[in-house]
Write a protein that holds these residues in place. Structure first.
Motif, short mmCIF file in Angstrom:
data_model
loop_
_atom_site.label_atom_id
_atom_site.label_comp_id
_atom_site.label_asym_id
_atom_site.label_seq_id
_atom_site.Cartn_x
_atom_site.Cartn_y
_atom_site.Cartn_z
N GLU A 117 0.83 -1.20 0.00
CA GLU A 117 0.00 0.00 0.00
C GLU A 117 0.87 1.26 0.00
N GLU A 118 1.95 1.21 0.77
CA GLU A 118 2.86 2.37 0.77
C GLU A 118 3.49 2.56 -0.60
N LEU A 119 3.97 1.48 -1.19
CA LEU A 119 4.65 1.59 -2.49
C LEU A 119 3.74 2.17 -3.56
N TRP A 120 2.52 1.66 -3.66
CA TRP A 120 1.65 2.05 -4.77
C TRP A 120 0.86 3.32 -4.48
N LEU A 121 0.25 3.41 -3.31
CA LEU A 121 -0.66 4.52 -3.04
C LEU A 121 0.04 5.76 -2.49
N LEU A 122 1.04 5.57 -1.64
CA LEU A 122 1.72 6.73 -1.10
C LEU A 122 2.85 7.20 -2.00
N ARG A 123 3.76 6.34 -2.34
CA ARG A 123 4.92 6.76 -3.13
C ARG A 123 4.56 7.01 -4.59
N ASP A 124 3.87 6.05 -5.23
CA ASP A 124 3.59 6.17 -6.66
C ASP A 124 2.46 7.17 -6.92
N VAL A 125 1.25 6.85 -6.44
CA VAL A 125 0.09 7.70 -6.71
C VAL A 125 0.22 9.04 -5.99
N GLY A 126 0.58 9.01 -4.70
CA GLY A 126 0.62 10.24 -3.92
C GLY A 126 1.89 11.04 -4.06
N GLY A 127 2.95 10.43 -4.62
CA GLY A 127 4.21 11.14 -4.77
C GLY A 127 4.87 11.49 -3.45
N ALA A 156 -1.32 0.52 9.89
CA ALA A 156 -2.35 1.51 10.22
C ALA A 156 -1.94 2.90 9.78
N GLU A 157 -0.67 3.26 9.97
CA GLU A 157 -0.22 4.59 9.55
C GLU A 157 -0.27 4.74 8.04
N VAL A 158 0.14 3.69 7.33
CA VAL A 158 0.04 3.71 5.87
C VAL A 158 -1.41 3.91 5.44
N ARG A 159 -2.33 3.17 6.07
CA ARG A 159 -3.73 3.27 5.68
C ARG A 159 -4.28 4.68 5.88
N GLY A 160 -3.96 5.30 6.99
CA GLY A 160 -4.43 6.65 7.22
C GLY A 160 -3.97 7.61 6.13
N ARG A 161 -2.70 7.52 5.77
CA ARG A 161 -2.16 8.39 4.72
C ARG A 161 -2.75 8.04 3.36
N ALA A 162 -2.99 6.74 3.11
CA ALA A 162 -3.54 6.33 1.82
C ALA A 162 -4.95 6.87 1.63
#
Length: 452
Positions: free
Chosen positions: A75-85, A123-129
């Protein structure tokens, strides 16, 4: 299903989803899918103590705590780093949770996050995602179009939830999970044993399902001769007749590799079955119980399904036959999303989402039957087909080759339809699962076919 890698490589453009879908509706659907998946992940990981989370219950499976942190890492790789930059939160753990770098059998030896740390990280990743999802323009980039990246991650988490449920089945000790019983079959005694699926062309695959994965694409025409298909999956009672007729001792029913497997492992029945005091019993999620005669057989390999079909004078259906029986509507001349129509699954139509911890009896869910009359094509048990896992004409990998392309070939067989352990977000009439023909720990069953 195989694990997903822990990298987010660039890939070719994904075929467009239909422009008519409301982005805000898809945004709401993505939020709901992510929250539903996390509730299930929490149930599967909070139902056992930390010692069981870090233990490896079978060399075929990861420790549950690996799956938990892997879900967060993807989730971090795709939604935070890739999609969210956004800047990487934990780049130091990327290698630990790369499924292609570390086979399951070796994962307990890695310096994995402890249970509390894995929970906190996920949980922290999910909140940011969810923050990223709330602000993302659902268009432009293929990963953003139709909220695809968020749907992909929800499906990924649910697939790992199914994997963790398999681990729960393999673990020893008392039951950690519970669920209500599935509905009974109201008209099972009057159902025909098989249905006729008329010959002719139909549309296989999809080019319009917004969250369909690359191996489901593109939609294309297939010609399928007429055939007969079992109305319901093969039951434990029917499979028991195969056992009692010497099915595991007669080489003539088995593919050579299957016969070698039977001999090497001294197989005499499906996994988790044993005979005691003249009765067949099975272990199911920590409970030992009599094998129910009217329930679809579970935990059989492709080789066992193929041998049963030969013994019965029948065969396994091809993947195209299975999909035609499940989706083709001859009256409308089109393919449906699901056997019953285009509407989403409901508890009255299919046994999905770990709502029950077992398949429903054969003949259940009359509201879920297809125009052909076949039932339980979605949910209950994954169904082995005779087909190798191969790309459709016009296939393009997206968003990375390792999801599907590296598994194409004769080594993997296709399963269709989902099981009671599959969530609706990761199960549709076009969804394709695949596995090695020796696999038995998965929630796999089958139905048989014959030429018309």
């Amino acid at each position: 299903m195989t694990d997903s890698p822990a990298t987010s490589p660039a890939g070719p453009q994904r075929p467009d989803a239909p422009g008519a879908l409301d982005p805000e509706v898809l945004r709401e659907r993505a939020v709901a899918a992510l929250l539903t998946a996390r509730e299930r992940t929490t149930l599967l990981t909070d139902s056992v103590d930390d010692n069981e989370l870090i233990a490896q219950h079978s060399p075929l499976m990861s420790p549950l705590v690996w799956d938990l942190a892997h879900i967060g890492n993807q989730e971090e790789l795709w939604l935070l780093r890739d999609v969210g930059g956004r800047e990487a939160m934990r780049p130091d753990i990327d290698g630990l949770y790369d499924a292609f770098e570390h086979p399951r059998a070796t994962r307990p030896s890695l310096p994995l996050l402890a249970p509390a740390e894995a929970r906190s990280y996920a949980a922290e990743v999910r909140g940011r995602a969810l923050d990223v999802l709330g602000a993302a323009p659902l268009g432009g980039r293929p990963l953003l179009r139709s909220a695809f990246a968020f749907g992909m991650i929800a499906q990924h988490e649910q697939q790992h939830d199914e994997t963790m449920l398999i681990t729960h089945q393999l673990r020893s000790g008392p039951a950690a999970l519970s669920a209500p019983e599935p509905p009974r079959a109201s008209d099972a005694t009057t159902l025909p044993a098989e249905v006729l699926v008329p010959g002719g062309p139909f549309t296989m695959g999809t080019s319009t399902e917004p969250w369909a994965l690359d191996n489901e694409r593109p939609a294309h025409r297939r010609e399928v001769p007429a055939f007969f298909l079992d109305t319901a999956p093969v039951t434990c009672g029917a499979y028991r007749a195969f056992i009692e007729d010497g099915g595991y001792t007669e080489q003539r029913w088995w593919a050579p590799e299957g016969w070698a497997m039977v001999r090497e492992h001294e197989l005499t029945a499906p996994q988790f079955w044993h005979r005691e005091a003249g009765q067949w019993l099975r272990r199911r999620f920590g409970v030992t119980e009599p094998v129910p005669a009217d329930e679809p057989v579970l935990h059989v390999s492709w080789y066992e399904a193929d041998a049963y079909a030969r013994w019965a004078g029948r065969r396994l259906p091809t993947e195209a036959e299975w999909e035609k029986a499940a989706r083709h509507d001859p009256a409308a001349g089109r393919s449906r999303r699901f056997p019953w129509g285009d509407e989403e699954p409901t508890p009255e139509r299919a046994n999905l989402g770990q709502r029950h911890l077992r398949p429903a009896p054969a003949g259940a869910y009359p509201a879920g039957r297809s125009p052909s009359g076949a039932g339980q094509l979605i949910g209950d048990v994954w169904e082995w087909t005779s087909s190798d896992f191969l790309p459709y004409p016009g296939f393009a990998p997206f968003p990375y080759r390792e999801y599907s392309e590296v598994f194409f070939g004769p080594g993997h067989k296709v399963l269709r339809g989902g099981s009671f352990a599959v969530d609706a977000v990761a199960c549709r009439g076009t969804f394709r699962n695949w596995d090695l023909p020796v696999r038995r720990q998965i929630f796999s069953g089958f139905r048989t076919a014959r030429d018309a």
